[in-house]
Scaffold this active site. Structure first.
Site, PDB file in Angstrom:
ATOM      1  N   ARG A 160       0.903  -1.762  -0.314  1.00 36.13           N
ATOM      2  CA  ARG A 160      -0.311  -0.042   0.203  1.00 36.13           C
ATOM      3  C   ARG A 160       0.667   1.233   0.567  1.00 36.13           C
ATOM      4  O   ARG A 160       0.377   2.254   0.522  1.00 36.13           O
ATOM      5  CB  ARG A 160      -1.238   0.124   0.859  1.00 36.13           C
ATOM      6  CG  ARG A 160      -2.166  -0.843   1.548  1.00 36.13           C
ATOM      7  CD  ARG A 160      -2.496  -0.877   0.141  1.00 36.13           C
ATOM      8  NE  ARG A 160      -3.899  -1.857   0.143  1.00 36.13           N
ATOM      9  CZ  ARG A 160      -3.728  -3.266  -0.280  1.00 36.13           C
ATOM     10  NH1 ARG A 160      -2.689  -3.187  -1.091  1.00 36.13           N
ATOM     11  NH2 ARG A 160      -4.008  -4.382  -0.543  1.00 36.13           N
ATOM     12  N   SER A 239     -11.698  -0.289   2.229  1.00 39.31           N
ATOM     13  CA  SER A 239      -9.913  -0.556   3.909  1.00 39.31           C
ATOM     14  C   SER A 239      -9.936   0.946   4.861  1.00 39.31           C
ATOM     15  O   SER A 239      -9.003   1.505   3.672  1.00 39.31           O
ATOM     16  CB  SER A 239      -9.360  -1.338   3.690  1.00 39.31           C
ATOM     17  OG  SER A 239     -10.418  -2.513   3.293  1.00 39.31           O
ATOM     18  N   GLU A 343      -5.543   4.002   5.607  1.00 35.16           N
ATOM     19  CA  GLU A 343      -5.630   4.126   4.719  1.00 35.16           C
ATOM     20  C   GLU A 343      -5.562   5.367   3.476  1.00 35.16           C
ATOM     21  O   GLU A 343      -5.003   5.608   2.775  1.00 35.16           O
ATOM     22  CB  GLU A 343      -5.918   3.117   3.692  1.00 35.16           C
ATOM     23  CG  GLU A 343      -5.339   2.580   2.412  1.00 35.16           C
ATOM     24  CD  GLU A 343      -5.618   1.120   1.807  1.00 35.16           C
ATOM     25  OE1 GLU A 343      -6.323   0.707   0.953  1.00 35.16           O
ATOM     26  OE2 GLU A 343      -5.821   0.354   3.533  1.00 35.16           O
TER      27      GLU A 343
END
Length: 351
Positions: A160, A239, A343
């Site tokens: 990520r 998420s 995130e």
């Protein structure tokens, strides 16, 4: 270019949250994107780049500067080489690669947002990451004042994360190039255990591309991870927290906390994440800390379908969302000694 002033930004995000921008510019060509960036940089005007808005948390006060919405188009497929304009809708692009019989991104179906955002976040799901197929990223380098082409290696991809995320003020992605695979209509090897189980195959097996894509879409929809204007469980950024990656020493301490809190037989999820490092599940941590599906009584709540998604139930403000996020972070830290990291990109706000 289309230009608006005091323009609402909430409709441009999947959270449907955030105040207005002083100025909103919509660019439909690479040249327009570069011109808008250069103008903002020359004037010293703060710049916010918006693609699909699926990974943004914008403060209630909005953005004091120029918001640049990238609405470029371009799907160029030659053999197994694909070039996407940054403004292409990602999930539509995935569908077209499957229709063309090419493997490599089929398990990334249903992910909201634009193609230009995929290398920034190194978007991944169900056993695939874009870093496995991206060959080059064409971007405008604000520091050098020129358009550059970065190789996969130069993108410095990790979980990520990427060079673009590490230095968010430097690059504006214009185009992304992928190397896909012609496997005679079959998918890439299925890596994710849940996907393999639902498909009725073993990890490493291949299945028809269409079947792989449809299965992932069904799995995502069941978790509220496919956009639906009528379903508030999808008014989210997907998420909200990344899965924590711990050193072996930190994981041992964490494991001890788990046994102390949940009993000697409790075993937390653990996945190899490189030498001396282990990844665990943010969703598991959130659930075991007491924040179950549907948690909350206000206008911002945990999704009723997945504990990893924080949602706007229709009347929330950004501050409502952040209050919930902070509660979850504090609760997980108190329960297990692990600090969750958001995130989505925060604009004018923070946890």
């Amino acid at each position: 270019m289309l230009e608006l002033h005091d323009a609402p930004l909430a409709p441009l995000t999947t959270f449907r949250l955030g105040g207005p921008a002083t100025r909103l510019v919509t660019a439909t060509t690479d040249a327009e994107v570069v011109a808008a960036v250069r103008e903002a940089d020359a004037d010293g005007t703060p710049l916010l780049v918006i693609g699909g808005g699926s990974n943004l948390v914008i403060g209630d006060k909005g953005f004091a500067g120029t918001a640049l919405r990238i609405a470029t188009s371009g799907f160029d497929l030659v053999g197994t080489t694909l070039e996407l304009a940054a403004g292409e809708v990602w999930t539509d692009a995935v569908a077209r690669t499957v229709e063309a019989g090419l493997a490599g991104v089929e398990c990334l179906a249903g992910i909201p947002g634009s193609a230009g955002a995929t290398p920034i976040q190194n978007v991944g799901a169900y056993g695939q990451e874009v870093s496995a197929t991206i060959t080059e990223v064409i971007a405008y380098d604000r520091r050098a004042g020129e358009t550059v082409t970065l190789s996969n290696e130069e993108c410095a991809f990790s979980y990520r994360h990427s060079r673009f995320k590490a230095d968010p003020e430097r690059y504006v992605v214009l185009r992304v190039r992928f190397a896909l695979e012609d496997a005679d209509g079959l998918s890439a090897p299925v890596k994710y255990a849940e996907t393999a189980r639902v498909l009725g195959v073993e990890p490493g097996d291949r299945v028809p591309l269409t079947q792989a894509r449809e299965t992932v879409l069904e799995l995502r929809a069941g978790k509220g991870m496919v956009l639906d204007a009528e379903d508030h469980d999808t008014w989210s950024a997907g998420s909200f927290f990344t899965n924590p990656i711990l050193t072996d020493a930190d994981f041992a301490v964490f494991h001890a906390r788990v046994k102390e809190r949940l009993g000697e037989d409790a075993v937390p999820p653990a996945f190899p994440a490189g030498e001396g490092r282990t990844k665990t599940s943010a969703a598991w941590l959130i659930d075991k800390a007491g924040f179950t599906k549907g948690y909350g009584s206000g206008p911002a709540r945990i999704s009723g379908k997945h504990t990893l998604a924080l949602t706007n139930r229709g009347e929330a403000t950004t501050e409502d969302l952040l209050a919930l996020a902070r509660e979850v972070v504090a609760g997980v830290r108190e329960a297990f000694g692990v600090t969750l990291v958001n995130e989505p990109v925060m604009v004018g706000v923070g946890l």
